[in-house]
Design an enzyme around this catalytic site. Structure first.
Site, PDB file in Angstrom:
ATOM      1  N   ARG A   1      31.653  46.670  62.828  1.00 52.75           N
ATOM      2  CA  ARG A   1      32.766  47.370  62.175  1.00 52.75           C
ATOM      3  C   ARG A   1      33.357  48.291  63.231  1.00 52.75           C
ATOM      4  O   ARG A   1      32.701  49.250  63.665  1.00 52.75           O
ATOM      5  CB  ARG A   1      32.271  48.157  60.959  1.00 52.75           C
ATOM      6  CG  ARG A   1      33.329  49.105  60.428  1.00 52.75           C
ATOM      7  CD  ARG A   1      33.020  49.621  59.048  1.00 52.75           C
ATOM      8  NE  ARG A   1      33.214  48.581  58.062  1.00 52.75           N
ATOM      9  CZ  ARG A   1      33.360  48.812  56.746  1.00 52.75           C
ATOM     10  NH1 ARG A   1      33.340  50.050  56.279  1.00 52.75           N
ATOM     11  NH2 ARG A   1      33.538  47.820  55.913  1.00 52.75           N
TER      12      ARG A   1
ATOM     13  N   ASP B   1      44.549  48.637  47.718  1.00 57.02           N
ATOM     14  CA  ASP B   1      43.600  49.264  48.647  1.00 57.02           C
ATOM     15  C   ASP B   1      44.155  50.636  49.015  1.00 57.02           C
ATOM     16  O   ASP B   1      45.317  50.963  48.704  1.00 57.02           O
ATOM     17  CB  ASP B   1      43.445  48.367  49.905  1.00 57.02           C
ATOM     18  CG  ASP B   1      42.443  48.918  50.915  1.00 57.02           C
ATOM     19  OD1 ASP B   1      41.592  49.758  50.537  1.00 57.02           O
ATOM     20  OD2 ASP B   1      42.502  48.504  52.092  1.00 57.02           O
TER      21      ASP B   1
END
Ligand code: CP
Ligand code: NVA
Length: 309
Positions: A108, A229
């Protein structure tokens, strides 16, 4: 026919064929059933996973770590202060070292090119667990969730409303691969980058998927699924106040849901900012499937690791 995906990386969802995506979903359904029935499925016995995290995480870290342990392997958390990716030593050197010690890597990161470089130099599978550009594990879990709820993906009308960010890109690319029609609605200046639209158009032409792009929240009409989102992604915290004003008309609230269609399902990758991109009542309302969606991150993540590592 099953195709071997062993040793492959997942940097972008565009790396996978339609058949490979279905292979992930087929195994995810099987692993989900096994886990619910308490049937062991230790496919990755003795395997080691290194998880690089430059940013915070709940769902991704827990699904990887829990998933790895349910599969009989072990996951090692490498947080932002552990390897200081690209600063303490170069990304290719980190990849080369990890590749000698572990069987798979998840990353990530901020810069998408870091995950590309890891995949290029590691010699073991690398899974993008979110970059500034894409979030392929998320879209695999999300479209699997829609498949479970609707019984099909082809011809479903998914509408993403909000920022043209990493999650929007992954949903667009993934939908185009599997024939799920997708409408992306963003404020002007916050659209998905043209290179991803182009990539999706190429797949959509092959799969017969309808892709639509709009700057008008009224275009949610006729959606089977509404997806949103955060308006300010990790790394954009300084822009949050400004973005909150720009994005306000794009909030998923009761009025927008009524416009979309009474039975439209509501999704969010989470974490949600209640009162901003989604209201409390919609998030907790009968149309919301956000926690089923979150759970499926686990099952899909496990399938992905079991196929690649
Ligand atoms: N949706 C998602 O990736 O959540 P986390 O950032 O908590 O991992
Ligand atoms: N777009 C969000 C997704 C979080 C899972 C971010 O990048 O912060």
């Amino acid at each position: 026919m099953e195709v071997s995906m062993k040793g492959r990386s997942l940097v972008s969802i565009a790396d996978f064929t339609t058949e490979e995506i279905w292979q992930v979903w087929t195994l995810a359904a099987e692993l989900k059933r096994k886990q619910k029935m308490g049937e062991p499925h230790r496919i990755l016995e003795g395997k080691q996973l290194a998880m690089i995290f430059q940013k915070p995480s709940l769902r991704t870290q827990v699904s990887l770590e829990t998933g790895m342990s349910q599969l009989g392997g072990h996951a090692l958390y490498l947080g932002p202060d552990h390897i200081v990716l690209g600063e303490r030593e170069s990304v290719p050197d980190v990849a080369r070292v990890l590749g000698r010690m572990v069987d798979g890597i998840t990353a990530r990161v901020f810069a998408h090119k870091d995950v590309e470089e890891l995949a290029e130099h590691a010699g073991v599978p690398v899974i993008n667990s979110l970059s500034d550009e894409e979030h392929p594990c998320q879209s695999l879990g999300d479209l699997f969730t829609i498949y479970e709820k609707c019984g099909r993906v082809e011809g479903i009308n998914l509408t993403y409303i909000g920022d043209g960010n990493n999650v929007a890109v992954a949903l667009l690319l993934n939908a185009a691969k599997v024939g799920m029609n997708i409408t992306i609605i963003n404020p002007q200046g916050h659209e998905v980058k043209p290179k991803y639209v182009q990539k999706a158009r190429e797949d959509a032409a092959r799969t017969g998927t309808k892709l639509s792009f709009s700057n008008d929240p009224a275009d949610v009409k006729g959606s089977d699924v509404i997806y949103t989102d955060t308006w300010a992604s990790m790394g954009q915290e300084a822009e949050a106040a400004h973005r909150a004003r720009t994005f306000a008309p794009f909030q998923v609230n009761r009025e927008l849901l009524q416009r979309a269609g009474e039975n439209a399902l509501v999704m969010h990758c989470l974490p949600a900012h209640r009162g901003q991109e989604i209201t409390y009542d919609v998030m907790d309302g009968p149309n919301s499937i956000v926690f089923d969606e979150a759970e499926n991150r686990l099952h899909v993540q496990k399938a992905l690791m079991a196929l690649l590592i």
